[in-house]
Design a protein around this motif. Structure first.
Motif, short mmCIF file in Angstrom:
data_model
loop_
_atom_site.label_atom_id
_atom_site.label_comp_id
_atom_site.label_asym_id
_atom_site.label_seq_id
_atom_site.Cartn_x
_atom_site.Cartn_y
_atom_site.Cartn_z
N LYS A 7 11.25 -52.33 65.44
CA LYS A 7 11.01 -51.20 64.53
C LYS A 7 12.32 -50.74 63.91
CE LYS A 7 10.73 -47.18 66.23
NZ LYS A 7 10.59 -45.89 66.83
N GLU A 8 13.38 -50.66 64.71
CA GLU A 8 14.68 -50.23 64.22
C GLU A 8 15.22 -51.19 63.16
OE1 GLU A 8 14.03 -50.69 67.54
OE2 GLU A 8 13.85 -48.58 68.15
N TRP A 10 13.44 -53.05 61.09
CA TRP A 10 12.69 -52.84 59.85
C TRP A 10 13.08 -51.55 59.15
CZ3 TRP A 10 11.01 -56.80 57.54
CH2 TRP A 10 10.53 -57.90 58.24
N VAL A 11 13.36 -50.51 59.93
CA VAL A 11 13.81 -49.24 59.33
C VAL A 11 15.11 -49.45 58.57
CG1 VAL A 11 14.75 -46.94 59.88
CG2 VAL A 11 12.61 -47.70 60.93
N VAL A 12 16.08 -50.12 59.19
CA VAL A 12 17.37 -50.31 58.54
C VAL A 12 17.25 -51.29 57.37
CG1 VAL A 12 18.41 -52.14 59.98
CG2 VAL A 12 19.85 -50.35 59.01
N ALA A 14 14.69 -51.67 55.36
CA ALA A 14 14.10 -50.91 54.24
C ALA A 14 15.08 -49.87 53.69
CB ALA A 14 12.81 -50.22 54.70
N ALA A 15 15.75 -49.17 54.58
CA ALA A 15 16.67 -48.11 54.13
C ALA A 15 17.84 -48.69 53.34
CB ALA A 15 17.18 -47.31 55.33
N SER A 18 16.73 -49.48 49.82
CA SER A 18 16.20 -48.39 48.98
C SER A 18 17.04 -48.04 47.76
CB SER A 18 15.89 -47.16 49.84
OG SER A 18 17.05 -46.64 50.44
N GLN A 56 20.65 -44.52 53.96
CA GLN A 56 21.23 -45.79 54.42
C GLN A 56 22.09 -45.60 55.66
OE1 GLN A 56 23.36 -47.24 50.92
NE2 GLN A 56 22.08 -49.08 50.98
N SER A 59 20.27 -44.54 58.73
CA SER A 59 19.48 -45.62 59.33
C SER A 59 20.37 -46.59 60.11
CB SER A 59 18.67 -46.37 58.26
OG SER A 59 19.50 -47.23 57.50
N TYR A 62 21.15 -44.86 63.33
CA TYR A 62 19.92 -44.94 64.14
C TYR A 62 19.76 -46.32 64.75
CZ TYR A 62 14.89 -45.65 64.87
OH TYR A 62 13.66 -45.99 65.39
N TRP A 63 19.93 -47.37 63.93
CA TRP A 63 19.82 -48.75 64.40
C TRP A 63 20.84 -49.03 65.49
CZ3 TRP A 63 23.44 -52.71 64.20
CH2 TRP A 63 22.96 -53.99 64.50
#
Length: 177
Positions: A7-8, A10-12, A14-15, A18, A56, A59, A62-63
């Motif tokens: 999940k992490e 995919w979040v990064v 996408a971010a 963006s 960005q 994320s 977070y990652w």
């Protein structure tokens, strides 16, 4: 690789994409953007771009922390990594500052497509590299990667390469279309 992406991841992914999606949208749909925002088109673009930069970098943090919850030990960064990172960051930021000084905010944020007259500049930073803002951003990304490399979670190299690739794609888009 993608079948094992977390999940992490995919979040990064996408971010990081963006802002480049925004750049492509405005590049190919500048009339629509101007219709939406009129005379403040450049200012709205700049605000959106800065907000997406916050997304960005948030994320990436977070990652990093999801993959390595113990975080980063600043005392374990080698002097060589710190020196290389400092050189890359200084070069990258010199290019980024140079582009703003050379063509101003309207030039950086596609003002020529959004109804502004932008001067043609052949001097610094355009006499150093093509797409100095993107090269400067990539150098800054790599500076941070070099700084944390020895303590980074698995995947930092791939993540950094992906981020670099996004800038390459945006530069090609602006050169070819």
């Amino acid at each position: 690789m993608f079948e094992t992406a977390s999940k992490e991841d995919w979040v990064v992914i996408a971010a990081l994409a963006s802002p480049h999606i925004l750049y492509a949208f405005i590049w190919f749909n500048s009339d629509t953007w101007r219709r939406w925002f009129g005379k403040s088109s450049v200012e709205k673009f700049e605000t959106a771009a800065w907000l997406l930069k916050v997304v960005q970098f948030s994320s990436v943090i977070y990652w990093y922390l999801a993959k390595k919850p113990e975080g980063l030990d600043l005392w374990r960064i080698s002097p060589l990594a710190a020196a290389v990172a400092a050189v890359l960051m200084a070069a990258g930021q010199a290019l980024n500052i140079g582009i703003y000084r050379a063509i101003g905010h309207p030039g950086v944020y596609y003002g020529f497509k959004l109804g502004h007259k932008i001067p043609w500049v052949n001097g610094f930073p355009f006499n150093v590299v093509s797409h100095p803002q993107y090269v400067g951003s990539v150098l800054s990304v790599w500076a941070i990667a070099v700084l944390v490399w020895s303590q980074a979670p698995t995947g930092l190299g791939l993540l950094t390469a992906y981020w670099t690739g996004l800038y390459v794609i945006t530069g090609v888009q602006e050169s070819c279309f």
